[in-house]
Design an enzyme around this catalytic site. Structure first.
Site, PDB file in Angstrom:
ATOM      1  N   ASP A  67     -16.103 -15.130  -6.488  1.00  0.00           N
ATOM      2  CA  ASP A  67     -15.138 -14.296  -7.206  1.00  0.00           C
ATOM      3  C   ASP A  67     -13.920 -15.096  -7.661  1.00  0.00           C
ATOM      4  OD1 ASP A  67     -14.154 -14.664  -4.623  1.00  0.00           O
ATOM      5  OD2 ASP A  67     -14.431 -12.587  -4.028  1.00  0.00           O
ATOM      6  N   ASP A 136     -11.695  -4.184   5.249  1.00  0.00           N
ATOM      7  CA  ASP A 136     -12.300  -2.920   4.807  1.00  0.00           C
ATOM      8  C   ASP A 136     -13.821  -3.042   4.662  1.00  0.00           C
ATOM      9  OD1 ASP A 136     -12.561  -4.480   2.547  1.00  0.00           O
ATOM     10  OD2 ASP A 136     -11.432  -3.155   1.213  1.00  0.00           O
ATOM     11  N   HIS A 138     -15.520  -5.302   2.962  1.00  0.00           N
ATOM     12  CA  HIS A 138     -16.041  -5.801   1.682  1.00  0.00           C
ATOM     13  C   HIS A 138     -16.657  -7.191   1.824  1.00  0.00           C
ATOM     14  CE1 HIS A 138     -11.860  -7.623   0.476  1.00  0.00           C
ATOM     15  NE2 HIS A 138     -12.566  -8.507   1.147  1.00  0.00           N
ATOM     16  N   GLU A 143     -15.460  -3.742  -3.120  1.00  0.00           N
ATOM     17  CA  GLU A 143     -14.632  -2.853  -2.307  1.00  0.00           C
ATOM     18  C   GLU A 143     -15.422  -1.611  -1.893  1.00  0.00           C
ATOM     19  OE1 GLU A 143     -12.243  -4.390  -1.395  1.00  0.00           O
ATOM     20  OE2 GLU A 143     -10.697  -4.843  -2.859  1.00  0.00           O
TER      21      GLU A 143
HETATM   22  P1  PGA Z   1     -10.113 -13.861   4.601  1.00  0.00           P
HETATM   23  O1  PGA Z   1     -10.797 -12.896   3.538  1.00  0.00           O
HETATM   24  O2  PGA Z   1     -11.133 -14.913   4.901  1.00  0.00           O
HETATM   25  O3  PGA Z   1      -8.910 -14.417   3.934  1.00  0.00           O
HETATM   26  O4  PGA Z   1      -9.812 -13.025   5.799  1.00  0.00           O
HETATM   27  C1  PGA Z   1     -12.131 -12.535   3.704  1.00  0.00           C
HETATM   28  C2  PGA Z   1     -12.548 -11.574   2.627  1.00  0.00           C
HETATM   29  O5  PGA Z   1     -11.716 -10.762   2.195  1.00  0.00           O
HETATM   30  O6  PGA Z   1     -13.718 -11.604   2.231  1.00  0.00           O
END
Ligand code: PGA
Length: 258
Positions: A67, A136, A138, A143
């Protein structure tokens, strides 16, 4: 699904990197799916170490990132282009022409996303996809509520994701609201998946993803439908799993490869 619980973040990262490194040794022209965020930093550090100290060769590797934020130029320090260059690509020998990261600056999102999917196919598909997980639930920027069949597309970020990621920006208002992200369906087409999670803030999402029902409300739960998923956790991220004893038992009693 295999669940591997490490004592520490570093141990988790080294074990996950070993899986990626082993694939590259078997298949030097492997196609890797890359993730950003704080979670995979240790894994990238270890892959860089394997490259520098043990000669792990990325010269034929191709990469596709999950992404990118919309609106950030590639050289903006918060962009995922910048992140990947900083933490990985400048330290290894992946040819620049083999590096694919969604464009945050394209003027035609639909055409770009279709092209990105096509490039993945033309490169033979992703051999191993590295994933983190959001608080959350994801994966990539899929999302809650994202279709489990979704493809690469423009996505509006959830408020929680914007709040979670505000720590990387000067002001919460600076966090982009849109991203281009591979879809859940795109991710599920990878031949193998390695998901990592560390820390207490991920424990609830990890438990719901691994042991809860498959639901678009926790897009990581779609990984239950994939035949080859390894989940690397530290103790904190594993702390809300109900079947911890079982996951450990399976690891201690893995059948010998025959
Ligand atoms: P993070 O994000 O590794 O910064 O905790 C993970 C994600 O949102 O997929």
């Amino acid at each position: 699904m295999e669940v591997l619980i490490a004592e520490t973040y570093d141990e988790m990262s080294v074990r996950a990197a070993a899986v990626v490194g082993k694939l590259i040794k078997i298949k030097p022209n492997a196609v890797l799916g890359m993730a950003t965020g704080s979670t995979p930093l240790g894994l990238y550090r270890e892959l860089v170490r394997l490259h520098q100290d043990e000669g792990l060769d990325f010269a034929q590797v191709t990469t596709f990132n999950l992404d990118e934020y919309v609106g950030l130029p590639n050289d903006e320090p918060h962009s995922y282009h910048y992140f990947m260059h900083e933490h990985f690509f400048q330290h290894v020998d992946v040819p620049s022409g083999n590096i694919y990261i969604p464009s945050g600056t394209t003027s035609n999102h639909a055409a770009f996303c279709a092209w990105y999917e096509e490039r993945i196919r033309e490169c033979g598909g992703i051999d191993i996809q590295i994933l983190g997980i959001g608080a959350d639930g994801h994966i990539a920027f899929n999302e809650p509520g994202s279709s489990l069949g979704s493809r690469t597309r423009l996505k509006t970020l959830a408020r929680q994701t914007i709040e979670d990621n505000a720590r990387f920006f000067e002001r919460p208002d600076d966090v982009p609201v849109y991203a281009i992200t591979m879809g859940v369906g795109t991710i599920l087409e990878a031949r193998a998946i390695v998901m990592l999670a560390n820390g207490k803030t991920k424990a609830a999402a990890v438990a719901r993803a691994i042991e809860g029902p498959v639901t678009s409300m926790i897009t990581a739960s779609a990984l239950q439908l994939h035949p080859s998923v390894r989940v690397f956790l530290d103790r904190d991220a594993a702390s809300e799993l109900q079947m911890n004893d079982y996951w450990n038992w399976v690891q201690e009693n893995r059948p010998r490869q025959g």
